[in-house]
Design a protein around this motif. Structure first.
Motif, short mmCIF file in Angstrom:
data_model
loop_
_atom_site.label_atom_id
_atom_site.label_comp_id
_atom_site.label_asym_id
_atom_site.label_seq_id
_atom_site.Cartn_x
_atom_site.Cartn_y
_atom_site.Cartn_z
N MET A 29 0.83 -1.21 0.00
CA MET A 29 0.00 0.00 0.00
C MET A 29 0.86 1.25 0.00
O MET A 29 1.88 1.31 0.66
N THR A 30 0.47 2.23 -0.75
CA THR A 30 1.25 3.46 -0.88
C THR A 30 0.69 4.53 0.06
O THR A 30 -0.51 4.64 0.24
N SER A 31 1.60 5.32 0.60
CA SER A 31 1.17 6.37 1.53
C SER A 31 0.66 7.58 0.74
O SER A 31 0.90 7.71 -0.44
N THR A 32 0.04 8.48 1.44
CA THR A 32 -0.38 9.73 0.80
C THR A 32 0.77 10.71 0.84
O THR A 32 1.61 10.68 1.74
N ALA A 33 0.80 11.62 -0.16
CA ALA A 33 1.93 12.53 -0.33
C ALA A 33 2.18 13.41 0.90
O ALA A 33 3.31 13.79 1.17
N ALA A 34 1.12 13.73 1.61
CA ALA A 34 1.28 14.67 2.72
C ALA A 34 1.95 14.02 3.93
O ALA A 34 2.43 14.71 4.81
N SER A 35 2.04 12.70 3.94
CA SER A 35 2.42 12.06 5.19
C SER A 35 3.91 11.73 5.30
O SER A 35 4.33 11.11 6.26
N PHE A 36 4.73 12.14 4.31
CA PHE A 36 6.17 11.90 4.44
C PHE A 36 6.93 13.14 4.02
O PHE A 36 6.40 14.00 3.31
N THR A 37 8.18 13.23 4.46
CA THR A 37 8.99 14.40 4.11
C THR A 37 9.83 14.09 2.88
O THR A 37 10.00 12.94 2.49
N THR A 38 10.39 15.16 2.30
CA THR A 38 11.28 14.99 1.13
C THR A 38 12.49 14.15 1.51
O THR A 38 12.96 13.33 0.72
N LYS A 39 13.00 14.34 2.72
CA LYS A 39 14.16 13.55 3.16
C LYS A 39 13.81 12.06 3.25
O LYS A 39 14.61 11.21 2.88
N GLU A 40 12.62 11.76 3.72
CA GLU A 40 12.19 10.35 3.78
C GLU A 40 12.03 9.78 2.37
O GLU A 40 12.35 8.62 2.11
N LEU A 41 11.54 10.62 1.47
CA LEU A 41 11.38 10.20 0.07
C LEU A 41 12.75 9.89 -0.55
O LEU A 41 12.94 8.86 -1.21
N MET A 42 13.72 10.79 -0.33
CA MET A 42 15.06 10.60 -0.89
C MET A 42 15.72 9.36 -0.29
O MET A 42 16.37 8.57 -0.99
N ALA A 43 15.55 9.18 1.02
CA ALA A 43 16.14 8.01 1.69
C ALA A 43 15.56 6.73 1.11
O ALA A 43 16.28 5.75 0.87
N THR A 44 14.25 6.74 0.84
CA THR A 44 13.61 5.55 0.28
C THR A 44 14.14 5.27 -1.12
O THR A 44 14.42 4.12 -1.47
N PHE A 45 14.29 6.33 -1.93
CA PHE A 45 14.84 6.13 -3.28
C PHE A 45 16.24 5.51 -3.19
O PHE A 45 16.56 4.55 -3.89
N ILE A 46 17.06 6.05 -2.30
CA ILE A 46 18.43 5.53 -2.13
C ILE A 46 18.38 4.07 -1.69
O ILE A 46 19.17 3.24 -2.13
N SER A 47 17.43 3.74 -0.83
CA SER A 47 17.36 2.36 -0.31
C SER A 47 17.17 1.36 -1.44
O SER A 47 17.67 0.24 -1.37
N HIS A 48 16.48 1.77 -2.49
CA HIS A 48 16.23 0.83 -3.60
C HIS A 48 17.46 0.64 -4.49
O HIS A 48 17.43 -0.18 -5.40
N GLN A 49 18.52 1.37 -4.24
CA GLN A 49 19.74 1.22 -5.04
C GLN A 49 20.69 0.17 -4.44
O GLN A 49 21.64 -0.26 -5.09
N VAL A 50 20.43 -0.22 -3.20
CA VAL A 50 21.31 -1.18 -2.52
C VAL A 50 20.97 -2.59 -2.98
O VAL A 50 19.79 -2.91 -3.14
N ARG A 51 21.97 -3.40 -3.22
CA ARG A 51 21.74 -4.79 -3.64
C ARG A 51 22.17 -5.75 -2.54
O ARG A 51 23.24 -5.55 -1.94
N ASP A 52 21.40 -6.76 -2.32
CA ASP A 52 21.72 -7.68 -1.22
C ASP A 52 23.05 -8.38 -1.48
O ASP A 52 23.39 -8.71 -2.62
N GLY A 53 23.80 -8.58 -0.42
CA GLY A 53 25.06 -9.30 -0.51
C GLY A 53 26.27 -8.42 -0.76
O GLY A 53 27.40 -8.88 -0.64
#
Lengths: 299, 264
Positions: free
Chosen positions: B1-25
């Motif tokens: 489920m996706t959150s609504t735009a008002a409920s997160f900060t830009t920093k949280e958004l950027m952190a989440t984008f960065i998190s998807h760049q990490v590869r396991d191992g």
């Protein structure tokens, strides 16, 4: 009959006397941790000038203090900031912008290449990272050449040989078997590169203690040992105390007054209070105060 | 489920984008001072990548069993060493850079259209810079050797995004072109994304010229263009940067960013 094994423990003044004008001095630690501050204050108290300082990779406010006090002619480091206390240290920024400081511009890889070449008696160490950057342009001591085996372009990072390394560590025995708590950052690389090393330690421990865990001996043989409890203050002494943020901010604020308003008075006051008036390390600790010191616990 | 735009900060958004760049191992260096990339890497570790080796405060560790991250701000802090599986001697950085990290995050006082970046200083004359930077730290060597890296800045304006850096401390795509790193004789996959408080940018495949990839919720393409000092490639369709899921937000807030550094 053979004589006793000789103690390498010396006092503050004797240690300070080993540092002379114009020397190349490596100063251990990392940003706001593990700098041998008793010896750094000795440099300032003795009015030692024209030093080439190989600061830690990365450097910190310890080097900014030496720039402020006019002790450094040339600086070798990769970073001059204090992390969350300050992005770029003020005296470094001002001196660099005014062209008052010679800078050996490098990054951490190049920094350790220079120390490694020194340790191995080589003129330089080849390094690839930095090709295509401005480093060879802003640091003419770094040269680009073709590898004689493959013809590939390579950077030559010149050896930097410290006349003396001054290192902070938790412990040493009287014979210069030094044991760090924590990783010891890049202190080993400085020790290997330098002609001589003074280890400034929290405690001088019995040789038997060293022999309980020889794996912990990080520098197996320095030239002199200086005992100085709380000797990294205002920086962290791993295993003993964390950095004194209030004190570091006081110094940075004095630097900012100079960098922003050209007002050196706050720094002059800092210098008088903490460095020039206290004659010994114990005097310094009295100025800092026991309550502050004991508040800096790690856990 | 996706959150609504008002409920997160830009920093949280950027952190989440960065998190998807990490590869396991892989091995991943976690800088202490940059809260956003640090939180992003830890988020990846907690949710998707149980086998990464984190290089953190001069140690290697794995933190998936830590229910909550105690705050730490600095690379020199001894306290995170209680998690250590290994100590790293800092000179290992030169002995074998690829043992430190497979990927990296690089900042910059200036970043140019080919993703080259500058931490040395701003000005024409190195001896008399108008603004002296902190120095390259380890970015030159790490960005050279790692598999790929990410540019990250905490503001997006024309002083940072310039046509040409005054000095280059980290090579991205050099003078441009997919073979530009090869021509310079340097390995590594170069910069992949540039993450800012306004948007995410990537590099056009052939020219390696910076291109708009996504805009953060509430930001217009025009706003990005107006704050970028070079001509950015604008694709016909620019999506919104994907919002964090509820699980991602909850993990960020309840396990990683307990002090709310990303919510300030």
């Amino acid at each position: 009959m053979i004589s006793e094994r000789k103690s390498l423990v010396i006092d503050e003044s004797t240690a300070g006397g080993m540092i002379r004008d114009g020397m190349t001095i490596a100063i251990g630690g990392f940003i706001n941790s593990s700098h041998p501050m008793v010896l750094v204050r000795q440099i300032i108290q003795r009015g030692i000038k024209n030093l080439t300082v190989v600061g830690a990779a990365s450097g910190g406010p310890d080097l900014d203090l030496l720039i402020a006090a006019g002790c450094i002619k040339k600086l070798v480091t990769t970073y001059m900031g204090a992390e969350h206390f300050c992005p770029i240290t003020p005296f470094f920024r001002t001196a660099a912008q005014r062209g008052e400081l010679e800078i050996f511009e490098c990054d951490e890889g190049m920094f350790y290449c220079a120390l490694r070449a020194a340790a191995q008696g080589l003129p330089s160490t080849p390094w690839k990272a930095g090709l295509g950057t401005s480093f060879p342009e802003v640091n003419p001591e770094i040269k680009v050449y073709s590898d004689p085996i493959t013809g590939e372009p390579v950077l030559a990072i010149p050896a930097i040989v410290p006349d003396l390394a001054i290192i902070y560590a938790a412990h040493s025995d009287a014979y210069g078997n030094v044991q760090h708590i924590g990783t010891g950052f890049g202190d080993r690389a400085m020790w290997r590169a330098a002609k001589r090393t003074i280890a400034q330690v929290e405690r001088v421990i019995p040789n038997e203690e060293v022999r309980k865990n020889p794996l912990a001996t990080s520098l197996y043989g320095v030239d002199a040992v200086l005992r100085a409890p709380y000797g990294a203050h205002p920086f962290a002494g791993p295993g003993y105390y964390i950095e004194d943020g209030i004190h570091i901010r006081e110094f940075i604020a004095a630097g900012n007054a100079y960098a922003k308003n050209n007002d050196r008075r706050p720094f002059e006051e800092y210098l008088q209070k903490y460095i020039l008036s206290p004659k010994t390390h114990e005097d310094y600790l009295e100025v800092v105060g026991i309550r502050r010191l004991v508040s800096l616990h790690e856990h | 489920m996706t959150s609504t735009a008002a409920s997160f900060t830009t920093k949280e958004l950027m952190a989440t984008f960065i998190s998807h760049q990490v590869r396991d191992g892989e091995r991943v260096a976690v800088g202490a001072g940059l809260h956003v990339p640090r939180a992003g890497i830890l988020l990846a570790h907690m949710l998707r990548c149980p086998n990464v080796r984190l290089y953190l405060a001069m140690t290697f560790t794995n933190l998936i069993k830590e229910p909550k991250m105690e705050p730490f701000y600095t690379t020199y802090d001894i306290r995170p060493t209680k998690w250590a599986e290994a100590y790293v001697f800092h000179e290992d950085f030169q002995e074998k850079p690829r043992f430190i990290s497979d990927t990296f995050v690089v900042g910059g006082l200036q970043i140019d259209k080919f993703g080259n970046s500058n931490l040395i200083g701003v000005g024409k004359d190195f001896k008399h810079l108008t603004f002296r930077g902190p120095g390259a730290v380890g970015t030159t060597s790490m960005a050279h050797y790692v598999d790929r890296y990410y540019l990250f800045v905490q503001s997006h304006d024309k002083r940072i995004f310039v046509d040409k850096c005054d000095f280059i401390s980290t090579v991205g795509w050099g003078q441009g072109g997919a073979d530009s790193r090869k021509k310079l004789g340097i390995p590594g996959g170069g910069p992949v994304y540039c993450i800012t408080p306004l948007c995410v940018m990537d590099f056009e495949e052939k020219s390696k010229h910076m291109r708009l990839y996504s805009v953060h919720p509430g930001v217009t393409v025009q706003q990005v263009v107006e704050n970028t000092g070079f001509e950015l490639i604008i694709p016909s369709n620019v999506p919104e940067t994907p919002a964090p899921t509820d699980e991602e937000l909850r993990t960020l807030r309840e396990r990683i960013d307990l002090e709310g550094m990303l919510r300030k």
